[in-house]
Design a protein around this motif. Structure first.
Motif, PDB file in Angstrom:
ATOM      1  N   LYS A 115       0.515   2.793  -8.117  1.00  0.00           N
ATOM      2  CA  LYS A 115       0.445   2.723  -6.653  1.00  0.00           C
ATOM      3  C   LYS A 115      -1.017   2.650  -6.223  1.00  0.00           C
ATOM      4  N   TYR A 116      -1.285   1.997  -5.099  1.00  0.00           N
ATOM      5  CA  TYR A 116      -2.672   1.892  -4.665  1.00  0.00           C
ATOM      6  C   TYR A 116      -2.839   2.130  -3.172  1.00  0.00           C
ATOM      7  N   HIS A 117      -4.098   2.368  -2.779  1.00  0.00           N
ATOM      8  CA  HIS A 117      -4.435   2.595  -1.366  1.00  0.00           C
ATOM      9  C   HIS A 117      -5.869   2.126  -1.152  1.00  0.00           C
ATOM     10  N   PRO A 118      -6.158   1.529   0.013  1.00  0.00           N
ATOM     11  CA  PRO A 118      -7.549   1.106   0.248  1.00  0.00           C
ATOM     12  C   PRO A 118      -8.488   2.290   0.422  1.00  0.00           C
ATOM     13  N   LEU A 119      -9.742   2.106   0.044  1.00  0.00           N
ATOM     14  CA  LEU A 119     -10.754   3.154   0.250  1.00  0.00           C
ATOM     15  C   LEU A 119     -11.509   2.856   1.537  1.00  0.00           C
ATOM     16  N   VAL A 131       0.849  -1.201   0.000  1.00  0.00           N
ATOM     17  CA  VAL A 131       0.000   0.000   0.000  1.00  0.00           C
ATOM     18  C   VAL A 131       0.884   1.251   0.000  1.00  0.00           C
ATOM     19  N   ALA A 132       0.547   2.204  -0.879  1.00  0.00           N
ATOM     20  CA  ALA A 132       1.309   3.466  -0.936  1.00  0.00           C
ATOM     21  C   ALA A 132       0.713   4.423   0.092  1.00  0.00           C
ATOM     22  N   THR A 174     -12.122  -2.418  -1.187  1.00  0.00           N
ATOM     23  CA  THR A 174     -11.996  -1.668  -2.440  1.00  0.00           C
ATOM     24  C   THR A 174     -10.723  -0.841  -2.403  1.00  0.00           C
ATOM     25  N   LEU A 175     -10.042  -0.794  -3.536  1.00  0.00           N
ATOM     26  CA  LEU A 175      -8.797  -0.025  -3.615  1.00  0.00           C
ATOM     27  C   LEU A 175      -8.943   1.067  -4.664  1.00  0.00           C
ATOM     28  N   THR A 176      -8.160   2.140  -4.492  1.00  0.00           N
ATOM     29  CA  THR A 176      -8.029   3.075  -5.602  1.00  0.00           C
ATOM     30  C   THR A 176      -6.607   2.927  -6.133  1.00  0.00           C
ATOM     31  N   ILE A 213     -10.948   2.625  -9.723  1.00  0.00           N
ATOM     32  CA  ILE A 213     -11.581   2.065  -8.523  1.00  0.00           C
ATOM     33  C   ILE A 213     -11.616   0.551  -8.749  1.00  0.00           C
ATOM     34  N   LEU A 266      -0.638   7.988  -0.542  1.00  0.00           N
ATOM     35  CA  LEU A 266      -1.893   8.234  -1.265  1.00  0.00           C
ATOM     36  C   LEU A 266      -3.086   8.391  -0.318  1.00  0.00           C
ATOM     37  N   ASP A 276      -3.635   4.334  -8.716  1.00  0.00           N
ATOM     38  CA  ASP A 276      -3.129   5.415  -9.557  1.00  0.00           C
ATOM     39  C   ASP A 276      -2.833   4.828 -10.948  1.00  0.00           C
ATOM     40  N   ALA A 282     -12.797   8.319  -1.772  1.00  0.00           N
ATOM     41  CA  ALA A 282     -13.836   7.559  -1.068  1.00  0.00           C
ATOM     42  C   ALA A 282     -15.069   8.429  -0.830  1.00  0.00           C
TER      43      ALA A 282
END
Lengths: 521, 166
Positions: free
Chosen positions: B162-166, A497-498, B153-155, B141, A501, B157, A509
């Protein structure tokens, strides 16, 4: 100028060359220079952190304690060897997530936003500035002593020169303090102390010979209760001695700030591993050298001079001078970090936030510089007139900072309902009780170490004070849950996980309506 | 009818199939649906740094800074990004929450703060803004398809991956 002083200057020039070489190699443009940290591996990062945090104290204060108390001093080393790991494990991820959510840049700003109170920022700012300065005064005194050994000048002159070098180094620019020079110094520190320890152990016949010789001088040197069994049965003192460095780091603003800038959890794990290795190799050595000093330097007047004196005893002038130069440079790299942190807190968290909201960048720089200059002047006056020992001053400043901030930082991510009255009570009562415990020597009456006493008072004040404040707002409670997480992501997903961000993810969200199921990242 | 706006954006380097494939490799127990694309606003500033002393980088150099158009959070940018102009559906674009002046101030503050901390210098070099753009970065998404509570769910880039959870 004697030969040792010339070696000191040459050593500083070598550091400057290393700093310039690596900086210029990494800086084809200013932005790549600024982003260079991204390419620094966990080993270099860990060594840099250690050389910055372990300085004058480990070369002077720690060995002096060992010289005076014998094996009792090892309690402090145990705490130091494990403190970094405890700190990163307890606060690391949660504080990283919380500071992201609150968008806090400095550790004092973090407390203000988490507890929703400007008063927390004022009190936190004042406590941290005063005791960060006290912490740096100890480095000043250590620099005076190191230069006194190196140059043969009287202490007062050595101190003025040492402080002047530190202040100039901090104000002019920190090129010497880039990670690679800190890394180089960490290696020199490790090799230097390791060399003295090995030579010392050879002289005294190894660890068995060391213990046998200590027993001949005074058997109580081998006791865990201190020389003359001074702390016999006083578990409150022993527990405090272990706790101060094992958990105290969680209360130091210039240390917890690192949790807010960690880039990835993968790096954290490797950095913890390297920190552990370095600490196990380094943390005990100065104390063992202190024990050797009891045997080899029975007439030593100032216990804090154990390492400089043994360096000249075991090695030819050249190597001893290099080692003392490394000590001096290590002191400088610690001092500039603390001075920068104190200057920033004063200019941003106090002056800009409460005194002059319209202050431009130039004014903030001026306030920071004046603050550092003032610290230098007061430091010189205090150190020349009535110099406390490096050990006493570091333990006092470290303990007061730890007792003031440890409970607020831990509660910020582990106690959802922790509120501003509770945290103000914890900071003031914790800090004040540590000061009183030390100044009035309550340790003798209670058999409880000042750090443990302050910690108990701080926890009690947090719990009692919390009854009088209003609960945190819904936003903070939501942030708390997000920082803690509701359920875990799969391991493979989580480790990549970055973290940077987080602000974008939060806004996306909200925009898409996906914020109903917060996930622990 | 969908309203569109002509804005600056970036090339998508990770398409939906690629994102789906990578995520399903990382979490073999989950199937992902990657259909929605949202565009996130950033202000981009290029700062020219003036060399004030011998110890600072030769020629002063340039620093790129992108400021999050919603949260006002700054970040340093490695290279000057290349933008393309494109008509985007307004419904997929997250609106900016503050204006150019505030963004410029936030960018300068952020670059100064970064220089102060990372270079450990109290007085960073003087800065002049030489380029300023508002651009929208694409984010996927990626919605997991397991039953709750394992669903997440992740977003992602779409430019960097790169990703991050929502």
């Amino acid at each position: 100028m004697n030969q040792d002083a010339i070696i000191f200057i040459i050593y500083l020039l070598i550091l400057l060359t290393i700093g310039l070489y690596f900086s210029r190699k990494a800086s084809k443009s200013a932005d790549s220079y600024l982003l260079g940290d991204r390419n620094v591996g966990p080993a270099v990062t860990a060594f840099t952190m250690q050389s910055t945090s372990m300085s004058g104290f480990m070369f002077m204060g720690g060995p002096a304690m060992a010289f005076q108390q014998g094996w009792y001093a090892i309690w402090y080393a145990i705490g130091d060897a494990g403190g970094g790991i405890v700190n990163l494990s307890v606060l690391g991820k949660r504080m990283r997530r919380m500071s992201e959510i609150l968008q806090a840049l400095s550790p004092i700003e973090y407390l203000e936003k988490r507890y929703e109170s400007p008063a927390v920022r004022i009190v936190g700012g004042i406590i941290s500035i005063i005791f960060l300065f006290a912490y740096v005064f100890a480095q000043f005194i250590a620099s005076g002593k190191a230069l006194e050994s190196l140059t043969g000048l009287p202490f007062s002159w050595a101190l003025i020169i040492g402080v002047s070098v530190i202040i100039a180094y901090t104000v002019v620019g920190g090129y010497l303090a880039v990670v690679w020079t800190d890394f180089f110094q960490a290696i020199v520190m490790l090799l230097g102390v390791g060399g003295i320890l090995i030579m010392g152990l050879i002289h005294v016949g190894g660890l068995s010979g060391l213990n046998a010789a200590l027993a001949d001088i005074d058997p109580t040197y081998l006791s865990i209760w201190g020389q003359g069994l001074e702390f016999y049965g006083q578990w409150g003192v022993v527990l405090g001695a272990v706790l101060i460095y094992s958990i105290g780091y969680m209360g130091l603003p210039h240390v917890v700030v690192r949790h807010m800038s960690i880039r990835s959890t993968k790096s954290v794990k490797s950095a913890i591993l390297w920190t552990s290795i370095y600490n196990q190799l380094f943390a005990y050595s100065p104390y063992l050298v202190g024990f050797i000093g009891i045997i080899m330097l029975p007439t030593l007047g100032d216990p804090e001079m154990v390492i400089p004196t043994l360096a000249y005893t075991f090695f030819p002038g050249l190597f001893a001078a290099i080692l003392l130069s490394a000590i001096m440079a290590a002191i400088m790299s610690t001092s500039d970090s603390i001075l920068m942190q104190a200057g920033t807190i004063l200019s941003r968290d106090v002056y800009h936030r409460f005194i002059n909201k319209k202050a431009g960048h130039g004014q903030l720089v001026l306030v920071s510089r004046l603050c550092i200059l003032l610290a230098g002047t007061i430091g010189v006056i205090v150190a020349i007139n009535e110099p406390p020992s490096v050990f006493t001053l570091v333990v006092f400043a470290f303990g007061t900072l730890g007792n003031s901030f440890l409970v607020p930082y831990v509660c910020s991510v582990y106690w959802k309902n922790a509120n501003k009255i509770g945290v103000l009570s914890a900071m003031i009562a914790g800090g004040a009780s540590h000061i009183l415990w030390t100044a009035l020597d309550w340790q003798s009456a209670t058999a409880i170490h000042p750090f443990l006493g302050g910690l108990i008072v701080s926890i009690a004040a947090m719990i009692l004070g919390n009854f009088f404040g209003s609960p945190p707002s819904d936003e903070i409670q939501e942030a708390f849950y997000k920082a803690r997480g509701t359920h875990k992501l799969p391991k493979n997903i989580d480790k990549n996980v970055a973290r940077d961000l987080a602000p974008e993810a939060s806004s996306i969200a909200d925009f898409t309506g996906y914020n109903r199921h917060p996930v622990k990242g | 009818m969908t309203t569109t706006t002509l804005v600056k954006t970036e090339t998508i380097h990770y398409d939906q199939d690629e994102v789906k494939k990578v995520l399903e490799t990382l979490d073999e127990s989950q199937l992902f649906e990657v259909n929605q694309l949202v565009f996130y606003p950033y202000y981009f500033f290029e700062c020219q740094l003036e060399r004030k002393s011998l110890l600072q980088p030769k020629g002063g150099g340039k620093a790129g800074c992108a400021v999050d158009g919603v949260n006002k959070v700054g970040s340093l940018v490695d290279q000057s990004p290349v933008f393309l102009e494109k008509e985007l559906p307004a419904s997929d674009m997250i609106p900016v929450t503050y204006d150019w002046e505030e963004a410029k101030k936030a960018a300068i503050d952020f670059v100064r703060h970064s220089i102060t901390y990372r270079m450990k210098v109290l007085a960073p070099p003087k800065m002049t803004i030489t380029r300023a753009e508002l651009f929208y970065r694409p984010y996927w998404i990626a919605e997991g398809q397991s039953v709750p509570p394992d669903r997440y769910t992740l977003t992602v880039d779409a430019v960097s991956g790169k990703y991050h959870p929502l």
